[in-house]
Design an enzyme around this catalytic site. Sequence first.
Site, PDB file in Angstrom:
ATOM      1  CE  LYS A   9      44.880  75.922 -68.832  1.00  0.00           C
ATOM      2  NZ  LYS A   9      44.958  74.485 -69.205  1.00  0.00           N
ATOM      3  CG  ASN A 112      43.527  71.777 -67.130  1.00  0.00           C
ATOM      4  OD1 ASN A 112      43.424  72.896 -67.640  1.00  0.00           O
ATOM      5  ND2 ASN A 112      44.535  70.961 -67.382  1.00  0.00           N
ATOM      6  CG  HIS A 115      49.632  77.657 -68.290  1.00  0.00           C
ATOM      7  ND1 HIS A 115      50.131  76.593 -69.023  1.00  0.00           N
ATOM      8  CD2 HIS A 115      50.668  78.545 -68.170  1.00  0.00           C
ATOM      9  CE1 HIS A 115      51.404  76.852 -69.336  1.00  0.00           C
ATOM     10  NE2 HIS A 115      51.744  78.028 -68.831  1.00  0.00           N
ATOM     11  CD  GLU A 126      54.625  79.044 -70.482  1.00  0.00           C
ATOM     12  OE1 GLU A 126      54.309  79.270 -69.287  1.00  0.00           O
ATOM     13  OE2 GLU A 126      54.592  77.902 -70.985  1.00  0.00           O
TER      14      GLU A 126
HETATM   15  P1  DAT Z   1      49.730  71.201 -68.447  1.00  0.00           P
HETATM   16  O1  DAT Z   1      48.660  72.259 -68.597  1.00  0.00           O
HETATM   17  O2  DAT Z   1      49.530  70.399 -67.190  1.00  0.00           O
HETATM   18  O3  DAT Z   1      51.128  71.746 -68.589  1.00  0.00           O
HETATM   19  P2  DAT Z   1      50.039  70.185 -71.145  1.00  0.00           P
HETATM   20  O4  DAT Z   1      51.023  71.275 -71.350  1.00  0.00           O
HETATM   21  O5  DAT Z   1      50.476  68.791 -71.490  1.00  0.00           O
HETATM   22  O6  DAT Z   1      49.515  70.141 -69.620  1.00  0.00           O
HETATM   23  O7  DAT Z   1      48.700  70.481 -71.965  1.00  0.00           O
HETATM   24  C1  DAT Z   1      48.208  71.798 -72.024  1.00  0.00           C
HETATM   25  C2  DAT Z   1      46.719  71.777 -71.844  1.00  0.00           C
HETATM   26  O8  DAT Z   1      46.131  71.052 -72.927  1.00  0.00           O
HETATM   27  C3  DAT Z   1      46.223  71.065 -70.604  1.00  0.00           C
HETATM   28  O9  DAT Z   1      46.255  71.890 -69.459  1.00  0.00           O
HETATM   29  C4  DAT Z   1      44.829  70.685 -70.983  1.00  0.00           C
HETATM   30  C5  DAT Z   1      44.965  70.388 -72.465  1.00  0.00           C
HETATM   31  N1  DAT Z   1      45.128  68.948 -72.668  1.00  0.00           N
HETATM   32  C6  DAT Z   1      46.222  68.191 -72.412  1.00  0.00           C
HETATM   33  N2  DAT Z   1      46.016  66.912 -72.685  1.00  0.00           N
HETATM   34  C7  DAT Z   1      44.734  66.838 -73.134  1.00  0.00           C
HETATM   35  C8  DAT Z   1      43.888  65.777 -73.590  1.00  0.00           C
HETATM   36  N3  DAT Z   1      44.319  64.517 -73.645  1.00  0.00           N
HETATM   37  N4  DAT Z   1      42.630  66.095 -73.961  1.00  0.00           N
HETATM   38  C9  DAT Z   1      42.165  67.359 -73.921  1.00  0.00           C
HETATM   39  N5  DAT Z   1      42.909  68.396 -73.503  1.00  0.00           N
HETATM   40  C10 DAT Z   1      44.165  68.143 -73.125  1.00  0.00           C
HETATM   41 MG    MG Z   2      52.061  72.609 -70.213  1.00  0.00          MG
END
Ligand code: DAT
Ligand code: MG
Length: 150
Positions: A9, A112, A115, A126
């Site tokens: 990212k 974070n 991805h 994707e």
């Molecule tokens: P991942 O990236 O672990 O697959 P996800 O698909 O649930 O997680 O969410 C995509 C991204 O969205 C994640 O990497 C960071 C952001 N995100 C998820 N939950 C969040 C939250 N509660 N607050 C802010 N950003 C969040």
């Molecule tokens: Mg995800």
Amino acid sequence: MEQTYIMIKPDGVARGLVGEIIKRFEQRGYQLAALELMNPTKQLLEEHYQDLKGKGFFAGLIEYMASGPVVGMVWVGKDVVKVGRKMLGETNPLASAAGTIRGDFCIEVGRNICHGSDSVESAQREIAMWFPRGVKVASRNTSLHALIYE
Ligand code: DAT
Ligand code: MG
């Protein structure tokens, strides 16, 4: 052979973590099949994160993801979707074990670093979205292959 989409990212690119993340996947024995530094449109990012459209953090997530270049990659190998997610760590870095990428390099869920596709089906969706011209998987050097795989 299984494929996954891993993306560094904008914060990961800006912080100079591209090499570190690639290194971990190479060291583990996975094969790099595609890599591109890109500036994704918000439209592509909204499609990528379509499942999260209803979330309160969605707009902020898209802003952050569009704030600078990302590195999109396809990695190939045994169980790479599940193991790739393990190597990344938990969505919330504070819940990520040390030794994982998120556990070693960040503390904010909204920053974070990386991805990884969450299933084989998501990976296929994707990869088609981020590499629309297709991905060719080269055959491995056979002697190297013998050292890494059974
Ligand atoms: P991942 O990236 O672990 O697959 P996800 O698909 O649930 O997680 O969410 C995509 C991204 O969205 C994640 O990497 C960071 C952001 N995100 C998820 N939950 C969040 C939250 N509660 N607050 C802010 N950003 C969040
Ligand atoms: Mg995800």
